[in-house]
Scaffold this active site. Sequence first.
Site, PDB file in Angstrom:
ATOM      1  N   GLU A 139       0.134  -0.868   5.916  1.00 16.76           N
ATOM      2  CA  GLU A 139       1.312  -0.080   6.931  1.00 16.76           C
ATOM      3  C   GLU A 139       0.907   1.334   6.902  1.00 16.76           C
ATOM      4  O   GLU A 139       0.973   1.942   8.115  1.00 16.76           O
ATOM      5  CB  GLU A 139       2.519  -0.502   6.131  1.00 16.76           C
ATOM      6  CG  GLU A 139       3.887  -0.301   7.351  1.00 16.76           C
ATOM      7  CD  GLU A 139       4.202   1.209   7.143  1.00 16.76           C
ATOM      8  OE1 GLU A 139       4.947   1.686   8.002  1.00 16.76           O
ATOM      9  OE2 GLU A 139       3.723   1.981   6.516  1.00 16.76           O
TER      10      GLU A 139
ATOM     11  N   ASP B 292       0.675  -0.971  -0.114  1.00 21.45           N
ATOM     12  CA  ASP B 292      -0.202  -0.039  -0.083  1.00 21.45           C
ATOM     13  C   ASP B 292       1.035   1.122   0.247  1.00 21.45           C
ATOM     14  O   ASP B 292       1.993   1.376   0.342  1.00 21.45           O
ATOM     15  CB  ASP B 292      -0.755   0.004   1.156  1.00 21.45           C
ATOM     16  CG  ASP B 292      -0.169   0.031   2.683  1.00 21.45           C
ATOM     17  OD1 ASP B 292       0.691  -0.881   2.657  1.00 21.45           O
ATOM     18  OD2 ASP B 292      -0.483   0.618   3.314  1.00 21.45           O
TER      19      ASP B 292
END
Length: 371
Positions: free
Chosen positions: A151, A87
């Site tokens: 994250e 991500d």
Amino acid sequence: MEEKLLEKIDEISDQMIEGIKRIVRIDSVEDTPCEDMPFGKGVNDALEETLKLAHELGFKTENVDHMVGIAKYGSGDDYIGIMGHLDVVPVGDGWKEPPFSAYEDENGRIYSRGILDNKGPILANLYALYAIKELQIQLKHPVWVLFGTNEETGFHDLEHYLKVKKPPIMGWTPDCKYPVVYAERGRGVYQIKADMNHQKEFNAFVNEYLLSSDDHANKLGLAIQDEEFGIMQLRNKKLVDEEGKLVFEFSLSYPAVITNEEILKQIQSKLSDHLKLICTSNYDPVRFEKDCFLCQTLKETYEKVTGMDGTPVTTTGGTYAKIMPNIVPFGPSFPGQKGIGHNPNEWMDRSDLIKNAKIYALSILRVASGE
């Protein structure tokens, strides 16, 4: 064997760069969740394409409930874990080239959101492991490269992973800096709340203790300093929109000589009866011994490849090491490379990606062959 491994990284370097560009071109900013896509379609596309790439490279792969992907080499339960994330933060303005183009200039500098944070580095680890596999090197411990998906906005991927999988016996996250980071500060997020009819007290507190404070929370009496970790950092001050409430939020990046409980007690001592303090999240400091097997091994591989001082350091940042047991932050940024990851024109040099792969390949070889 080590020299052959370094030569193998050079041999597969073009293949690695193309593989990295393939994944970097996917827009994986978190979006609306839907069935089997807990963090949106783009993040899931990046996860599936990365696992497809790992499969093409000959690895056994696993998709852990669309939260974490795994590429595995070797067998056994006590695995070495290397965890990065797919991500990325939102793009923002100011890009010279399209932010998911993987544009490479004439000097070998690649621009794209995620090339540094964190697709390039975690895929450099995948290709480092691929080089080991291609040389048919047998390791004492299996190695898993873990691809996280949340994250940037919450660590919910890793929280789920640890409910269904055991943690590694040791490993690293390539989502910080070099040399090896043996300790991370604690990080807490706090809110001051008040009812609307106590706005005067609320404003007075925020102005006196937060807005007029320096960056070390001196007005709160929290300018704590530690020889290893440095001084307290007060960050991310902002008003929060909550219906019927006055809310001001801030974060503290704190050294290990103070606990979150002590921080809360100190802030509470400054509050009037009409103001409420809430800790919305906290991650305690993480610390390894600098001379432990893991830190010393990573120090030595970094020094062998770069020729630079690899003395373990601390960081003010926060990584998967906050939650995943037994791992340390290790790379990918070299000394002097700061302020790149979340900014426009995020970049990483082709030569640095190759250098990272060499560091990680030697590290995998030595750590996974050790006790």
